[in-house]
Design an enzyme around this catalytic site. Structure first.
Site, PDB file in Angstrom:
ATOM      1  N   LEU A 146     -28.081  18.839   6.457  1.00 11.54           N
ATOM      2  CA  LEU A 146     -29.128  19.209   6.959  1.00 11.54           C
ATOM      3  C   LEU A 146     -30.017  19.641   6.011  1.00 11.54           C
ATOM      4  CD1 LEU A 146     -29.608  21.257   9.172  1.00 11.54           C
ATOM      5  CD2 LEU A 146     -28.802  22.556   8.063  1.00 11.54           C
ATOM      6  N   SER A 147     -31.752  19.272   6.393  1.00 11.13           N
ATOM      7  CA  SER A 147     -32.475  19.268   6.399  1.00 11.13           C
ATOM      8  C   SER A 147     -32.910  18.635   4.725  1.00 11.13           C
ATOM      9  CB  SER A 147     -32.859  20.730   5.597  1.00 11.13           C
ATOM     10  OG  SER A 147     -34.088  21.576   5.680  1.00 11.13           O
ATOM     11  N   ALA A 148     -32.823  18.822   3.587  1.00  9.66           N
ATOM     12  CA  ALA A 148     -33.027  18.474   2.135  1.00  9.66           C
ATOM     13  C   ALA A 148     -31.785  17.763   2.051  1.00  9.66           C
ATOM     14  CB  ALA A 148     -33.508  19.914   1.059  1.00  9.66           C
ATOM     15  N   ILE A 170     -28.918  15.222   9.654  1.00  7.72           N
ATOM     16  CA  ILE A 170     -29.330  16.546  10.535  1.00  7.72           C
ATOM     17  C   ILE A 170     -30.825  16.986  10.318  1.00  7.72           C
ATOM     18  CG2 ILE A 170     -28.895  18.668  11.863  1.00  7.72           C
ATOM     19  CD1 ILE A 170     -26.174  18.273  11.078  1.00  7.72           C
TER      20      ILE A 170
END
Length: 385
Positions: A146-148, A170
């Protein structure tokens, strides 16, 4: 500057305490997994192995977002809960504050996103240790983030395509698009993204892989104001290169709130899929009321469980009732472009020791309050708008 650094250190410590307090009612399901051998990127890790699991099971590598840790990401995403249902191992590499003050994987640092170096090497070493200790199937290894963590998952897929059967990114970014903190800011906002040819060259320059490339599942909200949805389009453009698929998707499927575009590879199976969810901000899509995952900050009720759907796309579960396919479009249909939404409050990430703007916590109102205090301190110092 020392005074500011000391203040931020104290506030981060407060936030960590708030995160831990928020999880006291949710005992950890994970076991420590100390890295074996060289740990180039100085990462920690935890693992979940369901009781009675058979040899040759699949392995999911799950990478948390900024300010999260392994336990917080597991509670939110529900991967260990699904592992109980479907019998696979889940490995959670975990960032240390010594590497990044906000616990972000350093996805924008070439020293950490190159095969055999830094954090990428540590994640690979953790995978090898899991294979050795738990006898998982080398042909059934998958990665998500997720994200980073999603951006780091993209780099792992690019640098170690021989290791993974598939990956899911994601609210993340394409491999290699940023090489500094200022570039990270711009790319998160959707500014300065490389051309399609440049994006594909960022992978081909890092890998001489000649075998089958891992499938890629890309998830993004079109109202994401932290990582612009344009990054989902950049990921599609990047991975069309190694998979050698055209711009036009094989099919387009419409759900109540999402559009799924997919591209079949040479073997007829889905090589790339992009799921864009209308009205969803920055976070991981879940389905409210599902037994897998927990709704909360950055764990968003989007009417579809990305955890279940990703596992289904990897052949780890039976068909999920959460997936709604209204219609299929012929391959000749024009592709649906990702929404060009731009973030207002993009969150920078930087290696430990540099002034940076923290990502909001995804665990509790108290932690969110502490995050707001940190942001206020940064604004007062002129380091954040």
């Amino acid at each position: 500057m020392r005074s500011l650094s000391d203040t931020l250190a104290r506030l981060n410590a407060m936030k960590t305490s708030a995160d831990r307090a928020a999880r006291q009612t949710q005992p950890s399901r994970l076991a420590p997994f100390p890295p074996a051998g060289r740990n180039e990127g100085r990462l920690n890790a935890k693992i979940y192995v369901p009781a009675g699991i058979a040899a040759g099971s699949a392995l999911i590598v799950a990478l948390h977002g900024c300010t999260q840790d392994a336990d917080a990401f597991d509670v939110g995403s529900g991967w260990s809960q699904l592992a109980d249902e479907q019998s696979f191992v889940v490995l959670y590499p975990e960032q240390q504050r010594a590497n990044n003050a906000n616990l972000c994987f350093n996805w924008f640092n070439a020293a950490d996103t190159t095969r055999g170096a830094g954090e990428a090497a540590s994640i690979h070493a953790l995978i090898e240790a899991t294979i050795a200790r738990h006898n998982v199937n080398r042909s059934r290894i998958f990665i998500t983030g997720l994200s980073a963590g999603g951006a780091m998952a993209a780099s792992m897929l690019a640098c170690y395509p021989d290791v993974f059967a598939g990956g899911a990114i994601i609210a993340g970014l394409a491999h290699g698009v940023a090489q500094s903190v200022p570039e990270a800011f711009d790319r998160m906002r959707g500014h300065g993204l490389p051309s399609e040819a440049q994006l594909q060259a960022l992978i081909s320059a890092r890998s001489t892989h000649q075998g089958q490339w891992p499938s890629v599942s890309i998830w993004h909200g079109d109202a994401d104001r932290t990582v612009a949805v344009a990054n989902a389009g950049a990921l599609v453009a990047q991975w069309r290169g190694p998979h050698r698929v055209p711009e036009t998707p094989t099919r387009i499927e419409r759900g109540d709130r999402h559009i799924r575009r997919s591209w079949d590879g040479a073997n007829g199976s889905v090589a790339i899929e992009e799921i864009v969810i209308a009205g969803m901000g920055h976070g991981l899509p879940l389905r409210g009321g599902d037994a897998v995952g927990r709704i909360g900050p950055f764990m968003l009720d989007a009417g579809i469980s990305s955890t279940r759907e990703i596992a289904r796309s990897w052949g780890l579960t039976k068909a999920s009732a959460s997936r709604t396919v209204v219609a299929k479009s012929p391959a000749t249909s024009a592709p649906i472009a990702s929404s060009p939404a731009m973030p207002r409050d993009a969150e920078p990430v930087a290696p430990a020791g540099s002034a940076q703007r923290p990502t909001p916590s995804a665990s509790s109102p108290l932690a969110s309050s502490v995050t707001n205090t940190i942001e206020s301190a940064l604004r007062a110092a002129g380091l954040m708008r």
